[in-house]
Design a protein around this motif. Structure first.
Motif, PDB file in Angstrom:
ATOM      1  N   PRO A 171      -5.718  -4.344  -6.704  1.00 21.35           N
ATOM      2  CA  PRO A 171      -6.412  -4.538  -5.422  1.00 21.35           C
ATOM      3  C   PRO A 171      -7.505  -3.506  -5.160  1.00 21.35           C
ATOM      4  O   PRO A 171      -7.354  -2.319  -5.468  1.00 21.35           O
ATOM      5  CB  PRO A 171      -5.281  -4.406  -4.395  1.00 21.35           C
ATOM      6  CG  PRO A 171      -4.258  -3.561  -5.059  1.00 21.35           C
ATOM      7  CD  PRO A 171      -4.339  -3.839  -6.530  1.00 21.35           C
ATOM      8  N   LEU A 172      -8.607  -3.989  -4.599  1.00 22.57           N
ATOM      9  CA  LEU A 172      -9.694  -3.137  -4.093  1.00 22.57           C
ATOM     10  C   LEU A 172      -9.860  -3.461  -2.613  1.00 22.57           C
ATOM     11  O   LEU A 172     -10.285  -4.551  -2.256  1.00 22.57           O
ATOM     12  CB  LEU A 172     -10.988  -3.392  -4.874  1.00 22.57           C
ATOM     13  CG  LEU A 172     -12.248  -2.549  -4.591  1.00 22.57           C
ATOM     14  CD1 LEU A 172     -13.006  -3.004  -3.355  1.00 22.57           C
ATOM     15  CD2 LEU A 172     -11.921  -1.069  -4.501  1.00 22.57           C
ATOM     16  N   VAL A 173      -9.473  -2.515  -1.761  1.00 20.31           N
ATOM     17  CA  VAL A 173      -9.568  -2.698  -0.316  1.00 20.31           C
ATOM     18  C   VAL A 173     -10.904  -2.135   0.154  1.00 20.31           C
ATOM     19  O   VAL A 173     -11.314  -1.045  -0.280  1.00 20.31           O
ATOM     20  CB  VAL A 173      -8.405  -2.000   0.406  1.00 20.31           C
ATOM     21  CG1 VAL A 173      -8.511  -2.199   1.914  1.00 20.31           C
ATOM     22  CG2 VAL A 173      -7.076  -2.522  -0.116  1.00 20.31           C
ATOM     23  N   TYR A 174     -11.596  -2.850   1.041  1.00 23.43           N
ATOM     24  CA  TYR A 174     -12.899  -2.372   1.508  1.00 23.43           C
ATOM     25  C   TYR A 174     -13.127  -2.786   2.956  1.00 23.43           C
ATOM     26  O   TYR A 174     -12.560  -3.761   3.455  1.00 23.43           O
ATOM     27  CB  TYR A 174     -14.026  -2.917   0.625  1.00 23.43           C
ATOM     28  CG  TYR A 174     -14.207  -4.411   0.659  1.00 23.43           C
ATOM     29  CD1 TYR A 174     -15.130  -5.015   1.518  1.00 23.43           C
ATOM     30  CD2 TYR A 174     -13.443  -5.240  -0.174  1.00 23.43           C
ATOM     31  CE1 TYR A 174     -15.286  -6.388   1.553  1.00 23.43           C
ATOM     32  CE2 TYR A 174     -13.607  -6.612  -0.150  1.00 23.43           C
ATOM     33  CZ  TYR A 174     -14.530  -7.175   0.718  1.00 23.43           C
ATOM     34  OH  TYR A 174     -14.684  -8.549   0.752  1.00 23.43           O
ATOM     35  N   ASP A 175     -13.977  -2.005   3.616  1.00 22.01           N
ATOM     36  CA  ASP A 175     -14.358  -2.256   5.003  1.00 22.01           C
ATOM     37  C   ASP A 175     -15.848  -1.956   5.142  1.00 22.01           C
ATOM     38  O   ASP A 175     -16.275  -0.811   4.932  1.00 22.01           O
ATOM     39  CB  ASP A 175     -13.536  -1.375   5.952  1.00 22.01           C
ATOM     40  CG  ASP A 175     -13.831  -1.672   7.426  1.00 22.01           C
ATOM     41  OD1 ASP A 175     -14.538  -2.663   7.708  1.00 22.01           O
ATOM     42  OD2 ASP A 175     -13.352  -0.899   8.290  1.00 22.01           O
ATOM     43  N   MET A 180     -10.280  -5.509   4.845  1.00 16.44           N
ATOM     44  CA  MET A 180      -9.503  -5.238   6.059  1.00 16.44           C
ATOM     45  C   MET A 180     -10.067  -3.991   6.720  1.00 16.44           C
ATOM     46  O   MET A 180     -10.794  -3.220   6.096  1.00 16.44           O
ATOM     47  CB  MET A 180      -8.020  -5.066   5.740  1.00 16.44           C
ATOM     48  CG  MET A 180      -7.676  -3.846   4.906  1.00 16.44           C
ATOM     49  SD  MET A 180      -5.882  -3.559   4.723  1.00 16.44           S
ATOM     50  CE  MET A 180      -5.332  -5.082   4.014  1.00 16.44           C
ATOM     51  N   THR A 181      -9.723  -3.789   7.965  1.00 17.36           N
ATOM     52  CA  THR A 181     -10.212  -2.621   8.685  1.00 17.36           C
ATOM     53  C   THR A 181      -9.536  -1.353   8.157  1.00 17.36           C
ATOM     54  O   THR A 181      -8.464  -1.406   7.541  1.00 17.36           O
ATOM     55  CB  THR A 181      -9.946  -2.747  10.188  1.00 17.36           C
ATOM     56  OG1 THR A 181      -8.524  -2.738  10.410  1.00 17.36           O
ATOM     57  CG2 THR A 181     -10.541  -4.037  10.743  1.00 17.36           C
ATOM     58  N   CYS A 182     -10.171  -0.222   8.435  1.00 17.11           N
ATOM     59  CA  CYS A 182      -9.607   1.054   7.994  1.00 17.11           C
ATOM     60  C   CYS A 182      -8.266   1.328   8.656  1.00 17.11           C
ATOM     61  O   CYS A 182      -7.357   1.894   8.034  1.00 17.11           O
ATOM     62  CB  CYS A 182     -10.593   2.180   8.302  1.00 17.11           C
ATOM     63  SG  CYS A 182     -12.128   2.098   7.339  1.00 17.11           S
TER      64      CYS A 182
END
Length: 384
Positions: free
Chosen positions: A204-208, A239-241
């Motif tokens: 997974p790469l999470v970004y905002d 998704m948000t921080c």
């Protein structure tokens, strides 16, 4: 008449000879006789055509390739070229991006092997006008590193990206320190050199997208950076921080905590490892390579971490109470039962308490069951 030492002769009309007919090189002297009589002598030198009137062919395909590469690659400056920065740089270079790097430690030799340009001075790096500035510093040093950068030497619309394991902290830091014209993208590759050493597919790469300009160029630049991870097969999660930190405290922080606990416990491989035990060994291996600064940052800079640590402690205490309580009940049953074994219902005699007036009852003893239930005492007649 032209005469050459090579015994070749050419007849020309009036005027000078046609030099285009002499396109071959000659290493001997040349004597030219003209009509009317006139002698021209050339020194021994090679004759070469130095200019061509015809237009050169235009390599349109090469031009298209250059333009395509330029439109799909980025100039990325990595600030903090330690273990994780080098890990990302390998993939960035592989995809054809131009990578610059700066770090307090001298990584010139490492950068050269990776195809990265290393700069000792951040001013020199910023003067190269990178399109993206990627912060790969530790959580604890992020603020000081960010404040040390000469923003005035960068383009006014530079994209700043972080890859920290916490997200609300760098988000607020970027908004407070960076000029308002700069774009901000907060990301968290939820893998590292150990878990991602065989590829990034499925990770997974999470970004905002905290602040991205409305210009088409700035939107496309952000998309190109995210596409680096998408091309490697990462699972892209937006998704948000705040959401990230809440989930990360429940997953990443607990994972690092258990990994460090088991490392202190001294978990070792055996000849009869089960699949579950192998999973625990892998957990220790994956977390042991990370610095304590990272773990400390996960705790201090994520407001949800304390709650999770308290819950973990309560869960451990609950397990201890449950297992000790079960053992206590088991021993108590064995202690107060006769040789008939567990679950026996034989009654034991216990001494009857004296009545309130000091007289003994008619029956000096009574029977009780193993569970401690005492039957009603027999009725006692009062004296007249």
């Amino acid at each position: 008449m032209l005469s050459f030492s090579s015994s070749k002769s050419f007849t020309l009309g009036k005027g000078l000879p046609d030099l285009h007919a002499l396109s071959n090189s000659f290493s001997e002297s040349i004597s030219i006789r003209l009509n009317p009589p006139m002698v021209l002598n050339f020194r021994s030198r090679s004759l070469q055509i130095r200019a061509i009137d015809a237009a050169q062919p235009y390599d349109y395909e090469a031009h298209l390739r250059t333009q395509f590469k330029k439109s799909n690659t980025l100039k990325i400056a990595i600030i903090g070229f330690g273990n994780f920065g080098q890990f990302l740089a390998k993939t960035f270079v592989k995809q054809g991006h131009t990578i610059l790097a700066h770090s307090r430690t001298n990584y010139v030799d490492v950068a050269r092997k990776l195809g990265v340009s290393f700069f000792h001075d951040p001013h020199d790096l910023c003067e190269e006008h990178p399109e993206v500035v990627l912060l790969c510093s530790s959580i604890l040093s992020t603020k000081s590193v960010l404040q040390s950068l000469p923003f005035q030497r960068l383009r006014r619309n530079t994209l700043f990206v972080d890859v920290l394991s916490v997200k609300e902290f760098p988000r607020n830091l970027f908004l407070d320190i960076l000029p308002a014209e700069f774009d901000i993208l907060c990301t968290h590759p939820m893998f590292g050199p150990e878990s991602g050493k065989h590829g990034w597919a499925g990770l997974p790469l999470v970004y905002d997208k905290v602040r991205i300009g409305i210009d088409e160029f700035r939107i496309a630049r952000c998309a190109k950076f995210l596409d680096i991870f998408a091309r490697e097969g990462c699972r892209m999660v937006e998704m948000t921080c705040a959401e990230h930190d809440r989930y990360a405290a429940e997953s990443q922080f607990i994972t690092h905590t258990m990994g460090r606990v088991l490392e202190r416990f001294g978990l070792e491989s055996t000849e009869i490892n089960t699949k579950g035990y192998e999973t625990l060994l892998n957990l220790v291996e994956n977390t042991a390579g990370d610095s304590f600064d990272l773990y400390y940052g996960l705790f201090v800079y994520n407001k949800n971490a304390m709650e999770q640590l308290e819950r973990l402690d309560m869960a451990f205490e609950s397990i201890k109470k449950e297992i000790f309580g079960y053992m206590h009940r088991l021993y108590r049953r064995q202690l107060f039962e006769e040789e008939g074994g567990l679950g026996a219902s034989k009654e034991k005699k216990v001494e009857q308490k004296l009545l309130h007036d000091g007289s003994a009852p008619d029956h000096p003893s009574e029977t009780v069951s193993p569970n401690g239930a005492v039957p009603e005492p027999p009725s006692v007649k009062q004296k007249p």
